[in-house]
Scaffold this active site. Structure first.
Site, PDB file in Angstrom:
ATOM      1  N   GLN A   1       9.667  11.143   2.390  1.00  8.46           N
ATOM      2  CA  GLN A   1       8.622  11.057   3.073  1.00  8.46           C
ATOM      3  C   GLN A   1       8.572  10.296   4.399  1.00  8.46           C
ATOM      4  O   GLN A   1       7.612  10.199   5.634  1.00  8.46           O
ATOM      5  CB  GLN A   1       7.702  10.108   2.674  1.00  8.46           C
ATOM      6  CG  GLN A   1       6.733  11.445   0.787  1.00  8.46           C
ATOM      7  CD  GLN A   1       5.936  10.659   0.339  1.00  8.46           C
ATOM      8  OE1 GLN A   1       6.135  10.143  -0.560  1.00  8.46           O
ATOM      9  NE2 GLN A   1       4.810  11.179   0.766  1.00  8.46           N
TER      10      GLN A   1
ATOM     11  N   HIS B   1      12.387   9.223  -6.953  1.00  9.38           N
ATOM     12  CA  HIS B   1      10.649   9.215  -6.156  1.00  9.38           C
ATOM     13  C   HIS B   1      10.093  10.822  -5.356  1.00  9.38           C
ATOM     14  O   HIS B   1      10.715  11.625  -4.206  1.00  9.38           O
ATOM     15  CB  HIS B   1      10.035   8.466  -5.141  1.00  9.38           C
ATOM     16  CG  HIS B   1       8.692   8.474  -4.514  1.00  9.38           C
ATOM     17  ND1 HIS B   1       7.995   7.299  -3.760  1.00  9.38           N
ATOM     18  CD2 HIS B   1       7.934   9.485  -4.526  1.00  9.38           C
ATOM     19  CE1 HIS B   1       7.442   7.580  -3.747  1.00  9.38           C
ATOM     20  NE2 HIS B   1       6.666   8.279  -3.867  1.00  9.38           N
TER      21      HIS B   1
ATOM     22  N   ASN C   1       9.567   7.165  -9.941  1.00  7.49           N
ATOM     23  CA  ASN C   1       8.111   7.720  -9.756  1.00  7.49           C
ATOM     24  C   ASN C   1       7.502   8.444 -10.154  1.00  7.49           C
ATOM     25  O   ASN C   1       7.507   9.829 -10.602  1.00  7.49           O
ATOM     26  CB  ASN C   1       8.391   7.696  -8.157  1.00  7.49           C
ATOM     27  CG  ASN C   1       6.967   7.868  -7.601  1.00  7.49           C
ATOM     28  OD1 ASN C   1       5.780   6.654  -7.624  1.00  7.49           O
ATOM     29  ND2 ASN C   1       6.234   8.887  -7.014  1.00  7.49           N
ATOM     30  N   GLU C   2       5.950   8.097 -10.690  1.00  4.75           N
ATOM     31  CA  GLU C   2       5.292   9.098 -11.147  1.00  4.75           C
ATOM     32  C   GLU C   2       5.100  10.417 -11.860  1.00  4.75           C
ATOM     33  O   GLU C   2       5.268  11.274 -11.132  1.00  4.75           O
ATOM     34  CB  GLU C   2       4.260   9.478 -10.214  1.00  4.75           C
ATOM     35  CG  GLU C   2       3.927   8.366  -9.307  1.00  4.75           C
ATOM     36  CD  GLU C   2       2.373   8.597  -8.408  1.00  4.75           C
ATOM     37  OE1 GLU C   2       2.605  10.095  -8.554  1.00  4.75           O
ATOM     38  OE2 GLU C   2       1.926   8.236  -8.164  1.00  4.75           O
TER      39      GLU C   2
HETATM   40  C1  FCB Z   1       1.576   9.787  -4.616  1.00  9.50           C
HETATM   41  C2  FCB Z   1       3.079   9.419  -4.057  1.00  9.50           C
HETATM   42  C3  FCB Z   1       3.478   9.150  -3.295  1.00  9.50           C
HETATM   43  C4  FCB Z   1       2.101   9.995  -1.511  1.00  9.50           C
HETATM   44  C5  FCB Z   1       0.711   9.435  -2.214  1.00  9.50           C
HETATM   45  C6  FCB Z   1       0.122   9.786  -1.548  1.00  9.50           C
HETATM   46  O1  FCB Z   1       1.478  10.094  -6.495  1.00  9.50           O
HETATM   47  O2  FCB Z   1       3.821   9.033  -5.212  1.00  9.50           O
HETATM   48  O3  FCB Z   1       5.136  10.008  -2.738  1.00  9.50           O
HETATM   49  O4  FCB Z   1       2.748  10.992  -1.537  1.00  9.50           O
HETATM   50  O5  FCB Z   1       0.448  10.117  -4.061  1.00  9.50           O
END
Ligand code: FCB
Length: 425
Positions: free
Chosen positions: A29, A121, A165-166
């Protein structure tokens, strides 16, 4: 006062119990020219609506960006290592990339910013994606090998690691909604396989990280929306919200072996948990079959205590942060807010957003939750995945042409809180 309730000494390294304050970014990003990963390929082939291009040129400008963070009173910073830079082709390590991230960590430490390092990520090396990505049987081992290499090279200077990440968002977007690479739609079986492999990858990577840095703390960043039924009196809505809650907030914990009931089990797979909190999702069950079971998000404004909407269409619901922190504290390990932020052009709204969420965080701590830090998303306006550069989440705006950074007024609010001074909105 909030400032007093959250105030702590300033440098995290000097005192390990210090509250960590700062902002978060991710490689694709902000860095720019990340041409060895799957996102870049899909951007170039027109599968994604926007290209990342130079993004924020953070790969070159990190020193300047960390100067800003330091001047805003931060004592921590989260960033991600780009796997595709470290391993641009299978099994070949790129020494220049490792040297780069070593300098990044050094630059943070020199400024008194505690590095919080994410290993994955959302982006994958292109070679990994071509070979089947997270559906590959050996995907977890490949990731663990990368994690081991990074830990060996950089481990001595990093205390906080986030493996992935997520994972649930990644799998939903890539295998169910089909909006992100690898663009599968409603592929529930593939989604299950990918999520299992990500869980395995977390467990194996954590082992590698602990081997190289026994004192390092390893978690993953969990997207923790608050899920509610649209109509609490309607059984179907309650059931669909329950299923969503299980899929979004429980399943990954079960897959890695964590437990809300047995702390010893959680401690075997997590040292702390990263909480990314943005919004609540209100679920309405419609139609029949699978659709009725998982329901759909209701965007009408008839829900109790409904908050304003951000530019990404996410409801601002600060009390949800307290609810998420309380819920995940029940795992028995520290919780760390690794993302919380708002996309808006309204700077008053952004200031209120930060202050209100910190109020709720303070309440969670007062209620006994062991919250160890708060990182705002994001340090800079950046490439917001399939939404391009329109959503403005940054503590600083970035001019895409000149790359000039313009800090926003909310940095002063955060600073007074970080520094433990009084402030008023
Ligand atoms: C999260 C992501 C991050 C960004 C935010 C707004 O889900 O981890 O990269 O996109 O949202």
């Amino acid at each position: 006062m909030l400032a007093k309730r959250l105030a702590q000494p300033h440098t995290a390294r000097d005192s390990p119990s210090v509250f960590l304050w700062g902002a978060a970014t991710s490689s694709h990003q902000v860095e720019g020219n990340n041409r060895w990963n799957d996102w870049w390929e899909y951007e170039q082939s027109g599968h994604l609506p926007y290209v990342s291009g130079r993004a924020c040129s953070h790969y070159e400008r990190y020193e300047e960006d960390f100067d800003l963070a330091r001047s805003w009173g931060h004592n921590a910073h989260r960033f991600s290592i780009e796997w595709s830079r470290i391993e641009p082709s299978e099994g070949r390590w790129n020494e220049d990339a490792i040297a780069h991230y070593r300098s990044v960590i050094g630059a943070l430490l020199r400024r008194g910013l505690e590095p919080v390092v994410t290993l994955h990520h959302f982006t994958n090396p292109a070679w990994f994606a071509h070979a089947g990505g997270w559906l590959r049987r050996d995907s977890a081992n490949l990731f663990a090998r990368y994690a081991g290499f990074v830990a060996e090279q950089l481990g001595k200077d990093v205390s906080y690691w986030l493996t992935i990440n997520e994972p649930t968002v990644y799998v939903m977007q890539g295998y169910i909604n089909g909006e992100w690479p690898p663009f599968f739609k409603r592929s529930w079986i593939k989604a299950g396989i990918a999520l299992r492999n990500l869980a395995k990858a977390h467990v194996l990577a954590r082992r590698q990280l602990h081997q190289a840095c026994p004192d390092g703390k390893v978690g993953f960043a969990h997207s923790a929306p608050v899920v509610m039924p649209c109509d609490a009196e309607r059984k179907r809505d309650r059931m669909a919200a329950g299923i969503r809650e299980f899929l979004l907030n429980h399943i990954f914990f079960i897959l890695i072996g964590a437990s809300f009931k047995k702390r010893e089990r959680t401690e075997r797979c997590l040292d702390y948990i990263g909480i990314n909190y943005y919004t609540r999702v209100v679920i309405r069950s419609v139609g029949w079959g699978a659709q009725a079971l998982v329901g759909q998000a209701c965007h009408l404004d008839h829900h109790p205590n409904r908050g304003p909407m951000s530019d990404t269409g996410w409801e601002i619901y600060p009390v949800g942060l307290r609810m998420a922190l309380e819920k995940f504290s029940r795992l028995g390990i520290p919780v760390f807010v690794t993302e919380n932020g708002v996309a808006t052009g309204d700077e008053i709204l952004r200031r209120e957003f930060i202050v209100q969420h910190l109020e709720r965080l303070a309440e969670a701590r007062e209620g006994g939750a062991n919250v160890i830090g708060y990182l705002y998303w994001s340090l800079l306006d950046n490439y917001e995945w399939a939404m391009g550069t329109k959503p403005h989440f940054g503590l600083a705006a970035v001019d895409p042409k000149t790359q000039e950074r313009r800090p926003r007024p909310c940095v002063e609010d955060m600073k007074s809180i970080c520094r433990g001074k009084q402030f008023a909105l």
